[in-house]
Design an enzyme around this catalytic site. Structure first.
Site, short mmCIF file in Angstrom:
data_model
loop_
_atom_site.label_atom_id
_atom_site.label_comp_id
_atom_site.label_asym_id
_atom_site.label_seq_id
_atom_site.Cartn_x
_atom_site.Cartn_y
_atom_site.Cartn_z
N LYS A 85 2.92 28.93 55.60
CA LYS A 85 2.94 30.38 55.81
C LYS A 85 4.39 30.86 55.83
CE LYS A 85 2.73 29.87 60.85
NZ LYS A 85 2.01 30.22 62.08
N TYR A 109 34.43 44.61 63.13
CA TYR A 109 34.11 45.79 63.92
C TYR A 109 34.44 45.55 65.39
CZ TYR A 109 31.52 47.75 59.97
OH TYR A 109 31.18 48.27 58.75
#
Length: 376
Positions: free
Chosen positions: A47, A270
């Site tokens: 999956k 940042y």
């Protein structure tokens, strides 16, 4: 062609885009590791696109190594495996888009049913017999039929079989505490599964195979094995119990796209949360949190370049991470390994999970679509 154009062409020829490489041999080795611990049939659960490694290549490698079943989340995932030529039995059990009974039957796909209402709706829609696995809630309260309604579910399955609408092909449940690698923690779920199987057999529905344990149970607790074990995370090198060393089944690489010298005291990224404490070199890799690199990582996070590990400098951006390479200056196009199975200087998915305060499943299943895929 001017010098700038020539240099741009050279760089484009040199660069290898960020790439997640799947290692089928490692998948096969992990199946062998599970096989050494159980005599039960192995279902390879692929999956979420094979835990980010590619459902088809992981499925093919697992089946070649001895897995006899495949497991998916949805019928759509199962149909993609059929389209790729995989013919072994496939079970799907979460059904986010509902159950198309005729589609499942036509493709030879088994479906799990987790409630009386779900089974009733399936029986009402089915034109031909659908192979079903009755799913009991064995202690997780996340799905599966509550134990108090199990008899009703079994009775309805019996009626559905008499009407030619369903064939009971399995009985299943889930282990909520298998990661603890403690058989005592699993005992309640094991007892519930035994009760579920007894009820199914007493109703005259035959002896369909039972399956309860996933990777952790398969590796640590034989009482959870029943007739089949479902191995998902273990295929790609993750033992949720942390007790068995598995083989990493992927390698994420990215090229250096920019390098610059930086004096001491240079803030990076940042917020300037990282400030160089000496004259150094900074290299930029073109992957970031939009590609699945966890934004929140500890200062220990790093990547491998040229056989050495170098730290991530500053915050991880959406599209980039910066690496502090000290006295080493790497030209554009140099390949960095973000994670891989090699060990040593190369970080593993477990390292990244630890740095991000998460589990390795989220690292491999979160790699974004901008990252190219390849198979070793």
């Amino acid at each position: 062609m001017n010098r700038v154009a020539v240099e741009a062409e050279r760089r484009s020829d040199t660069f290898r885009p960020p790439t997640l490489q799947t290692l089928p041999a490692a998948v096969a080795a992990n199946v062998a590791r599970v096989r050494a611990r159980t005599r039960s049939t192995i279902m390879a659960v692929v999956k979420a696109d094979g835990y980010g490694h590619g459902a088809v290549p992981v499925a093919r490698a697992a089946v070649a190594a001895g897995a006899e079943w495949l497991g998916t989340t949805s019928i759509a995932e199962a149909l993609a495996l059929r389209a790729a030529g995989l013919t072994v039995p496939i079970l799907t059990w979460l059904h986010p888009a509902g159950i198309d009974a005729d589609e499942a039957s036509a493709a030879g796909i088994d479906v799990a049913v987790s409630s009386v209402d779900e089974l009733a709706a399936l029986v009402a829609r089915a034109g031909t017999a659908v192979r079903i696995h009755l799913n009991m809630d064995t202690g997780m309260a996340r799905g599966g039929c509550p134990r108090g309604q199990w008899d009703e579910l079994v009775d309805l399955a019996l009626l559905g079989r008499r009407d030619g609408k369903v064939h009971v092909a399995g009985v299943m449940g889930h282990l909520p505490l298998a990661d603890q690698a403690d058989p005592e923690a699993n005992a309640s779920a094991v007892a519930a599964m035994r009760d579920a199987v007894r009820t199914v057999r007493a109703a005259g529905l035959g002896t369909p195979p039972a399956h309860l344990g996933a990777t952790a149970g398969a590796l640590t607790d034989p009482a959870t094995h029943f007739d089949m074990v479902r191995v998902g995370a273990g295929l790609v090198g993750i033992d949720p119990s942390g007790t068995v060393e598995m083989h990493g089944a992927s390698r994420l690489t990215a090229p250096v796209v920019h390098t610059a010298a930086a004096p001491a005291g240079t803030p990076v990224g940042y917020g300037g949360t990282y400030v160089t404490d000496r004259a150094t070199h900074l290299s930029v890799l073109p992957v970031g949190y939009a590609d699945g690199i966890p934004r929140e990582c500890s200062p220990q996070a790093g990547v491998e370049i040229g056989g050495r590990r170098f730290p991530v400098a500053g915050r991880i951006s959406m599209d980039q991470i910066v690496i502090d390479t000290g006295s080493a200056s790497f030209p554009a196009g140099t390949v960095a390994t973000v994670f891989g199975p090699e060990g040593g200087a190369t970080p593993s998915i477990h390292d990244w999970a630890r740095w991000a305060g998460t589990i390795p499943h989220t690292i491999v299943s979160g790699i974004g679509p901008r990252v190219r895929r390849s198979i070793a």
